[in-house]
Motif scaffolding. Structure first.
Motif, PDB file in Angstrom:
ATOM      1  N   TYR A 122       0.825  -1.207   0.000  1.00 24.15           N
ATOM      2  CA  TYR A 122       0.000   0.000   0.000  1.00 24.15           C
ATOM      3  C   TYR A 122       0.861   1.260   0.000  1.00 24.15           C
ATOM      4  O   TYR A 122       1.885   1.351   0.657  1.00 24.15           O
ATOM      5  N   VAL A 123       0.440   2.212  -0.814  1.00 29.44           N
ATOM      6  CA  VAL A 123       1.106   3.506  -0.938  1.00 29.44           C
ATOM      7  C   VAL A 123       0.103   4.582  -0.533  1.00 29.44           C
ATOM      8  O   VAL A 123      -0.914   4.754  -1.210  1.00 29.44           O
ATOM      9  N   PRO A 124       0.343   5.292   0.565  1.00 31.29           N
ATOM     10  CA  PRO A 124      -0.590   6.339   0.982  1.00 31.29           C
ATOM     11  C   PRO A 124      -0.815   7.374  -0.112  1.00 31.29           C
ATOM     12  O   PRO A 124       0.083   7.690  -0.888  1.00 31.29           O
ATOM     13  N   LYS A 125      -2.029   7.859  -0.204  1.00 28.35           N
ATOM     14  CA  LYS A 125      -2.490   8.828  -1.199  1.00 28.35           C
ATOM     15  C   LYS A 125      -2.641   8.207  -2.588  1.00 28.35           C
ATOM     16  O   LYS A 125      -2.697   8.922  -3.587  1.00 28.35           O
ATOM     17  N   VAL A 126      -2.729   6.873  -2.644  1.00 30.93           N
ATOM     18  CA  VAL A 126      -3.031   6.197  -3.908  1.00 30.93           C
ATOM     19  C   VAL A 126      -4.147   5.191  -3.642  1.00 30.93           C
ATOM     20  O   VAL A 126      -3.983   3.983  -3.799  1.00 30.93           O
ATOM     21  N   VAL A 185       0.277   3.048  -8.091  1.00 26.13           N
ATOM     22  CA  VAL A 185       1.115   4.245  -8.093  1.00 26.13           C
ATOM     23  C   VAL A 185       0.325   5.417  -8.651  1.00 26.13           C
ATOM     24  O   VAL A 185      -0.751   5.250  -9.235  1.00 26.13           O
ATOM     25  N   ARG A 186       0.911   6.604  -8.481  1.00 29.29           N
ATOM     26  CA  ARG A 186       0.250   7.843  -8.902  1.00 29.29           C
ATOM     27  C   ARG A 186       1.311   8.827  -9.385  1.00 29.29           C
ATOM     28  O   ARG A 186       2.472   8.734  -8.984  1.00 29.29           O
ATOM     29  N   GLU A 187       0.938   9.766 -10.216  1.00 27.86           N
ATOM     30  CA  GLU A 187       1.886  10.799 -10.641  1.00 27.86           C
ATOM     31  C   GLU A 187       2.507  11.408  -9.388  1.00 27.86           C
ATOM     32  O   GLU A 187       1.806  11.868  -8.491  1.00 27.86           O
ATOM     33  N   PRO A 188       3.844  11.369  -9.272  1.00 27.67           N
ATOM     34  CA  PRO A 188       4.503  11.683  -7.997  1.00 27.67           C
ATOM     35  C   PRO A 188       4.167  13.044  -7.402  1.00 27.67           C
ATOM     36  O   PRO A 188       3.955  13.160  -6.184  1.00 27.67           O
ATOM     37  N   PHE A 189       4.126  14.089  -8.215  1.00 32.00           N
ATOM     38  CA  PHE A 189       3.874  15.415  -7.653  1.00 32.00           C
ATOM     39  C   PHE A 189       2.397  15.626  -7.332  1.00 32.00           C
ATOM     40  O   PHE A 189       2.059  16.375  -6.418  1.00 32.00           O
ATOM     41  N   GLU A 190       1.512  14.966  -8.064  1.00 33.90           N
ATOM     42  CA  GLU A 190       0.096  15.011  -7.707  1.00 33.90           C
ATOM     43  C   GLU A 190      -0.118  14.321  -6.359  1.00 33.90           C
ATOM     44  O   GLU A 190      -0.882  14.802  -5.514  1.00 33.90           O
ATOM     45  N   ARG A 191       0.559  13.211  -6.162  1.00 29.51           N
ATOM     46  CA  ARG A 191       0.485  12.510  -4.872  1.00 29.51           C
ATOM     47  C   ARG A 191       1.054  13.385  -3.751  1.00 29.51           C
ATOM     48  O   ARG A 191       0.503  13.437  -2.645  1.00 29.51           O
ATOM     49  N   HIS A 258       3.492   9.202   3.866  1.00 32.37           N
ATOM     50  CA  HIS A 258       2.578   9.916   2.974  1.00 32.37           C
ATOM     51  C   HIS A 258       3.308  10.684   1.879  1.00 32.37           C
ATOM     52  O   HIS A 258       2.704  10.995   0.848  1.00 32.37           O
ATOM     53  N   TRP A 259       4.579  10.994   2.095  1.00 32.67           N
ATOM     54  CA  TRP A 259       5.351  11.645   1.026  1.00 32.67           C
ATOM     55  C   TRP A 259       6.651  10.901   0.718  1.00 32.67           C
ATOM     56  O   TRP A 259       7.487  11.383  -0.025  1.00 32.67           O
ATOM     57  N   GLN A 260       6.800   9.713   1.267  1.00 29.68           N
ATOM     58  CA  GLN A 260       7.942   8.888   0.908  1.00 29.68           C
ATOM     59  C   GLN A 260       7.793   8.399  -0.534  1.00 29.68           C
ATOM     60  O   GLN A 260       6.682   8.204  -1.032  1.00 29.68           O
ATOM     61  N   CYS A 266       7.969   0.387  -1.267  1.00 33.21           N
ATOM     62  CA  CYS A 266       7.628  -0.945  -1.781  1.00 33.21           C
ATOM     63  C   CYS A 266       8.813  -1.705  -2.352  1.00 33.21           C
ATOM     64  O   CYS A 266       8.694  -2.888  -2.655  1.00 33.21           O
ATOM     65  N   HIS A 267       9.949  -1.037  -2.545  1.00 37.77           N
ATOM     66  CA  HIS A 267      11.200  -1.688  -2.981  1.00 37.77           C
ATOM     67  C   HIS A 267      11.031  -2.479  -4.280  1.00 37.77           C
ATOM     68  O   HIS A 267      11.360  -3.659  -4.347  1.00 37.77           O
ATOM     69  N   PRO A 268      10.545  -1.832  -5.337  1.00 38.27           N
ATOM     70  CA  PRO A 268      10.318  -2.561  -6.587  1.00 38.27           C
ATOM     71  C   PRO A 268      11.589  -2.994  -7.309  1.00 38.27           C
ATOM     72  O   PRO A 268      11.501  -3.776  -8.262  1.00 38.27           O
TER      73      PRO A 268
END
Length: 352
Positions: A122-126, A185-191, A258-260, A266-268
């Motif tokens: 899980y990725v916060p804000k996505v 995932v989400r566009e990084p700056f939008e997130r 939340h902003w990491q 997730c270490h992809p």
């Protein structure tokens, strides 16, 4: 033109790039799909067992060797997304030797569903609240049926979901090898703007104001009032950005989740994700995961229009007052997320 089609067109133009940022070579375990011939036990959200039928297939088998034509077509897109991650990691790995081993703490974002053989990072804000709700339905064995009946705060109670760091090393390795691993995932700056708006512009987020807001104001605001230093509830976006690019910040402690960056959560480059879903195609990708898990007839991703959602237009406005120097430094922080998940450099950026 559909987002998925635009993405395919962009990917066809992408070549391998050598990155300056270091992540680490493939480590711990990177398990690619291996055919699994044993029957599996599946359980639907309503507690009725779908057990051991001849020919029953795991999510990994459905993903990598689909029988249905519609799944086969979608699988091509997801293979391209996997290739994009792999190519980015490979291009970076030659110069990166810092991280050789993942610790259990690195796996705390990976939620495990034993019944359907799924691992979700899980990725916060996505959309992670709704996906945690779905995981509670999937792992609840009949306790829940409608994900939207689960309160948001209950979805974030750690005891309600089991994460990969709670297993032994052999158990971790087995699940990483045998379960379908996915993330969104989400566009990084939008997130990033979404995280700022949620944590620093909402008056109820007192804990974030106290822990981070006061620190940001103390470091980034000249002649701050005593009230601002005490409350930390009026952090400007420019101050937030300055805090993120300050070298002292990352030396002091890791970014808040939340902003990491996604690659740090997730270490992809260390864990091979079988499916990368995107916020821009959230409903489509989410229901594809549920279909692969064999619960698509019972369970759908919750759909509703969120009027407060952070948009690209809103993100553009927030970046208008950020200097080109700070924009460039911030892009470097999130560069791997942009490259790894095929997000273009935003047109509003003035990079030096």
């Amino acid at each position: 033109m559909k987002p998925a089609l635009l993405e395919v067109m962009r990917m066809n133009r992408i070549c391998r790039m050598v990155l300056a940022t270091c992540l680490g070579s493939f480590i711990l375990v990177i398990f690619y799909f291996q055919s699994m011939l044993h029957p599996v036990m599946r359980r639907n959200p309503f507690g009725v067992d779908i057990c051991c039928r001849k020919g029953s297939r795991s999510p990994l088998q459905e993903l990598y060797n689909p029988i249905q034509l519609e799944l086969s077509n979608t699988a091509v897109l997801h293979q391209m997304r996997r290739d994009q991650v792999t190519d980015t990691c490979r291009a970076n790995s030659a110069t990166s030797r810092k991280r050789r081993v993942l610790t259990p703490n690195d796996l705390k974002h990976l939620v495990v569903d034993e019944d359907h053989e799924l691992i979700y990072c899980y990725v916060p804000k996505v959309a992670c609240t709704n996906w945690k709700r779905l995981m509670m339905v999937l792992t609840g064995r009949g306790k829940y049926s409608d994900p939207m009946e689960i309160p948001a705060n209950e979805a974030h109670v750690s005891a309600n979901l089991k994460t990969l760091n709670q297993y032994s090393i052999p158990e971790i390795n087995h699940r990483l090898k045998s379960y379908m691993k996915f993330l969104f995932v989400r566009e990084p700056f939008e997130r990033l703007v979404s995280a700022y708006r949620n944590k620093f512009t909402q008056k109820y987020n007192i804990s974030f104001h106290k822990r981070y807001g006061t620190k940001i104001i103390k470091r980034q605001r000249k002649n701050a009032t005593q009230e601002a230093l005490r409350k930390g509830d009026d952090v400007k976006f420019e101050e937030f950005v300055a805090y993120l690019i300050d070298p002292h910040t990352q030396r002091e402690e890791p970014f808040n989740e939340h902003w990491q960056t996604v690659y740090s959560l997730c270490h992809p480059c260390h864990i091979h994700y079988d499916l990368v879903g995107k916020y821009e195609t959230l409903e489509e990708d989410s229901n594809y995961v549920l279909q692969l898990a064999g619960v698509g007839n019972y369970l759908k991703f919750p759909t509703y229009a969120k009027s407060t959602r952070t948009t690209d237009e809103m993100t553009t406005e927030f970046f208008q007052n950020i200097s080109s120097e700070h924009q460039t430094q911030l892009y470097e922080v999130y560069k791997l997320d942009f490259l790894m998940f095929n997000y273009s450099v935003p047109s509003y950026l003035k990079l030096e």
